[in-house]
Design a protein around this motif. Structure first.
Motif, PDB file in Angstrom:
ATOM      1  N   GLU A  27       0.833  -1.213   0.000  1.00  0.00           N
ATOM      2  CA  GLU A  27       0.000   0.000   0.000  1.00  0.00           C
ATOM      3  C   GLU A  27       0.867   1.262   0.000  1.00  0.00           C
ATOM      4  O   GLU A  27       0.556   2.228  -0.688  1.00  0.00           O
ATOM      5  CB  GLU A  27      -0.929  -0.004   1.205  1.00  0.00           C
ATOM      6  CG  GLU A  27      -1.864  -1.193   1.226  1.00  0.00           C
ATOM      7  CD  GLU A  27      -3.296  -0.819   1.003  1.00  0.00           C
ATOM      8  OE1 GLU A  27      -3.726   0.207   1.527  1.00  0.00           O
ATOM      9  OE2 GLU A  27      -3.974  -1.566   0.276  1.00  0.00           O
TER      10      GLU A  27
ATOM     11  N   SER B 252      -4.875   5.417   7.378  1.00  0.00           N
ATOM     12  CA  SER B 252      -5.268   4.029   7.633  1.00  0.00           C
ATOM     13  C   SER B 252      -5.494   3.773   9.117  1.00  0.00           C
ATOM     14  O   SER B 252      -4.710   4.211   9.952  1.00  0.00           O
ATOM     15  CB  SER B 252      -4.176   3.076   7.138  1.00  0.00           C
ATOM     16  OG  SER B 252      -4.030   3.180   5.752  1.00  0.00           O
TER      17      SER B 252
ATOM     18  N   ASP C 299      -7.519  -1.393   8.913  1.00  0.00           N
ATOM     19  CA  ASP C 299      -7.122  -1.353   7.501  1.00  0.00           C
ATOM     20  C   ASP C 299      -5.770  -2.033   7.308  1.00  0.00           C
ATOM     21  O   ASP C 299      -5.568  -2.780   6.347  1.00  0.00           O
ATOM     22  CB  ASP C 299      -7.018   0.095   6.998  1.00  0.00           C
ATOM     23  CG  ASP C 299      -8.359   0.794   6.945  1.00  0.00           C
ATOM     24  OD1 ASP C 299      -9.377   0.120   6.690  1.00  0.00           O
ATOM     25  OD2 ASP C 299      -8.387   2.027   7.143  1.00  0.00           O
TER      26      ASP C 299
ATOM     27  N   SER D 226      -5.286  -5.479   5.165  1.00  0.00           N
ATOM     28  CA  SER D 226      -4.788  -5.148   3.830  1.00  0.00           C
ATOM     29  C   SER D 226      -4.167  -6.326   3.094  1.00  0.00           C
ATOM     30  O   SER D 226      -4.431  -6.510   1.902  1.00  0.00           O
ATOM     31  CB  SER D 226      -3.827  -3.957   3.879  1.00  0.00           C
ATOM     32  OG  SER D 226      -2.603  -4.314   4.461  1.00  0.00           O
TER      33      SER D 226
ATOM     34  N   ASN E  81     -10.353   2.825   1.667  1.00  0.00           N
ATOM     35  CA  ASN E  81     -10.231   1.956   2.826  1.00  0.00           C
ATOM     36  C   ASN E  81     -11.485   2.138   3.668  1.00  0.00           C
ATOM     37  O   ASN E  81     -12.492   2.656   3.170  1.00  0.00           O
ATOM     38  CB  ASN E  81      -8.920   2.207   3.596  1.00  0.00           C
ATOM     39  CG  ASN E  81      -8.774   3.619   4.118  1.00  0.00           C
ATOM     40  OD1 ASN E  81      -9.751   4.348   4.308  1.00  0.00           O
ATOM     41  ND2 ASN E  81      -7.541   4.023   4.366  1.00  0.00           N
TER      42      ASN E  81
END
Length: 192
Positions: free
Chosen positions: A24, A39, A43, A47, A162
């Motif tokens: 990410e 985030s 998250d 992820s 997100n």
């Protein structure tokens, strides 16, 4: 073997979380976003799983690989006295089946560790590069739609989202916008 499997799965999940953060970060940094600032801990924890579950093919391949890591060493070690095994896998003939299983298990684990590193870093770097290049060359197609709480609707290109934010481009603007989902956006329509 069960406790070893539990330990490997726990360490494996931590490894996947780190790879998810790297994926990410590499993707979003190339389009000007510090994703860790936007985030939540949830998250970050989901992820890597969401990346694997993004397509049924990648999820199926991942589960197949996990099964192979645990089953292949046992299956291969049972053939330790075969000619093809001795030729293919150069492990000392003096080792018993359990020792061969452990060596093969570590070998398969190393291979999958490197493969996952390549997958996550490659998709993060490659995906971010591709999107950044499209933005620079103005090759973005604005097919998605955001409807805000005040009723305004906008054609945009959603680059990611997100649990709390959506990251998108507006027509005529090369800067990625970050907008909270809760309380600001009424609906999101993504057209692939």
């Amino acid at each position: 073997m069960f406790q070893q499997s539990q330990g490997v799965l726990s360490i494996g999940y931590i490894y996947l979380v780190v790879l998810g953060i790297l994926n990410e970060s590499y993707f979003y940094n190339q389009i000007g976003i510090d994703i860790l600032k936007y985030s939540s801990i949830m998250d970050i924890l989901i992820s890597p799983i969401s990346k694997l579950a993004s397509s049924s093919i990648s999820l199926s391949v991942f589960f197949l690989i996990i099964a192979l890591i645990f089953l292949a060493p046992k299956l291969l070690a049972s053939h330790k006295d075969k000619k093809w095994f001795k030729k293919l896998i150069k492990i000392g003939a003096d080792k018993n089946v359990k020792e061969i299983e452990n060596v093969l298990f570590k070998m398969f684990l190393t291979i999958i560790t490197v493969a996952l590193l390549g997958f996550y870093l490659g998709t993060g770097l490659g995906g971010g590069y591709r999107v950044a290049k499209k933005i620079k060359n103005q090759e973005i197609t604005f097919l998605d739609e955001l409807t805000f709480m005040d009723g305004d609707a906008e054609k945009v290109e959603i680059l990611g989202k997100n649990s709390s934010y959506v990251f998108y481009l507006e027509q005529g603007n090369k800067t990625v916008k970050v907008t909270p989902i809760n309380g600001v956006i009424k609906s999101i329509v993504e057209k692939d």
